[in-house]
Design a protein around this motif. Structure first.
Motif, short mmCIF file in Angstrom:
data_model
loop_
_atom_site.label_atom_id
_atom_site.label_comp_id
_atom_site.label_asym_id
_atom_site.label_seq_id
_atom_site.Cartn_x
_atom_site.Cartn_y
_atom_site.Cartn_z
N HIS A 92 0.21 -1.76 3.67
CA HIS A 92 0.14 -2.94 4.53
C HIS A 92 -0.44 -4.07 3.67
CE1 HIS A 92 -0.15 -5.09 8.32
NE2 HIS A 92 0.17 -4.00 9.02
N GLU A 131 6.17 -2.50 14.35
CA GLU A 131 5.09 -1.66 13.83
C GLU A 131 4.26 -1.14 14.99
OE1 GLU A 131 0.84 -2.27 11.44
OE2 GLU A 131 2.45 -3.76 11.22
N SER A 158 1.29 2.24 11.31
CA SER A 158 0.09 2.04 10.49
C SER A 158 -1.04 2.91 11.01
CB SER A 158 -0.31 0.56 10.47
OG SER A 158 -0.46 0.05 11.78
#
Length: 289
Positions: free
Chosen positions: A158, A244, A266
């Motif tokens: 990220h 995401e 994530s």
């Protein structure tokens, strides 16, 4: 380690190692001074199943104290090994081997932990098309090292920090007055940086897609809302904005999330909840055989 994974910057490794050795050795290793300063051998043993990561830091620790040390690695960076595997053999000055031991092990046990955890998540979503991303929830001072370990484990980084991407969250939207206004302000001030927008509802998702951004974070959506978000994003046009997912992701549930069609997941636990891999560095003549 896959050929496409860039090695960590030498300056980063050297700075990390300098801090670690200064912290551990201080004004001098008073215990190592009891040893004869003669050549000795050692082996690095992994005591549990793991994905190996941290070789550059391990090598730098030992070479900083003994530039002539010989380090013969038996495994490559990113290799998956089983408990009982000898990772490397070393030959060098006994005092230097002992003084560098703890710092070198600390790097490998921590970075292998992150690589191992990442590989487990990557394996869990294999075939779905979803990518596993890290976060900024890293150990202070070791962000570059841990993000490298994520790459070694097969994950994707990220943003590195607060400087290389704009990420709009609820506070930014609240102050701006709307998702559209927040996006407009971000584009005006930082037109060249990637723009990621967190949304809390499907209506905000539609607004973000209409205003234009590089990725949308659908945080804490339930399964039904997540699947609807994927449908909305797909219907928005050919240049589909990636979605995401973050928040509440664990290894048991990650495959189901990926199967809903999201692009990125994530996971702070990759770097935040690390449990060090069990390693040891044993000195003595028996290590040379």
């Amino acid at each position: 380690m896959a050929a496409t994974i860039a090695p960590p910057p030498t300056a980063t490794v050297e700075a990390d190692v300098a801090r670690a050795l200064a912290e551990d050795i201080g004004s001098g290793d008073v215990t190592a001074a009891l040893l004869p300063d003669a050549t000795d051998v050692a082996r690095l043993l992994c005591k549990e199943n793991a994905v190996v990561c941290g070789r550059p830091w391990f090598d730098a620790c030992h070479r900083r104290l003994d530039p002539e040390v010989r380090i013969d690695w038996r495994v490559a960076e990113g290799d998956r090994v089983v408990a009982g595997t000898i990772l490397a053999e070393l030959s060098g000055r006994a005092r230097a081997l002992v003084s560098a031991e703890r710092a070198s092990l600390n790097f490998v046990q921590t970075l292998s932990a992150t690589a191992t955890a990442t590989r487990a998540y990557v394996d869990a979503v294999r075939g779905t098309g979803a990518r596993i991303l890290d976060t900024r929830k890293t150990l202070p001072g070791l962000r570059q090292a841990q993000k490298y370990a994520v790459r070694v484990g097969g994950g994707v980084n990220h943003r590195i920090g607060l400087f290389d991407a704009v990420m709009l969250k609820e506070n930014h939207v609240r102050v701006a007055g709307s998702v559209t206004a927040a996006i407009g302000a971000a584009r005006a001030q930082q037109p060249s940086l990637p723009l990621i927008v967190e949304v809390e509802t499907l209506d905000q998702l539609r607004e973000a897609l209409a205003a234009g951004c590089d990725r949308v974070l659908i945080d804490d959506f339930d399964a039904a809302a997540r699947r609807e978000a994927v449908r909305i994003a797909a219907a928005a046009g050919a240049a589909r904005v990636p979605l995401e997912v973050s928040g509440g992701v664990d290894l048991e549930g990650v495959r189901a999330i990926a199967a809903d069609g999201v692009d990125c997941i994530s996971i702070g636990a990759l770097t935040k909840h690390v449990r060090a891999i069990d390693l040891s560095l044993k000195l003595g003549p028996a290590c040379s055989g």
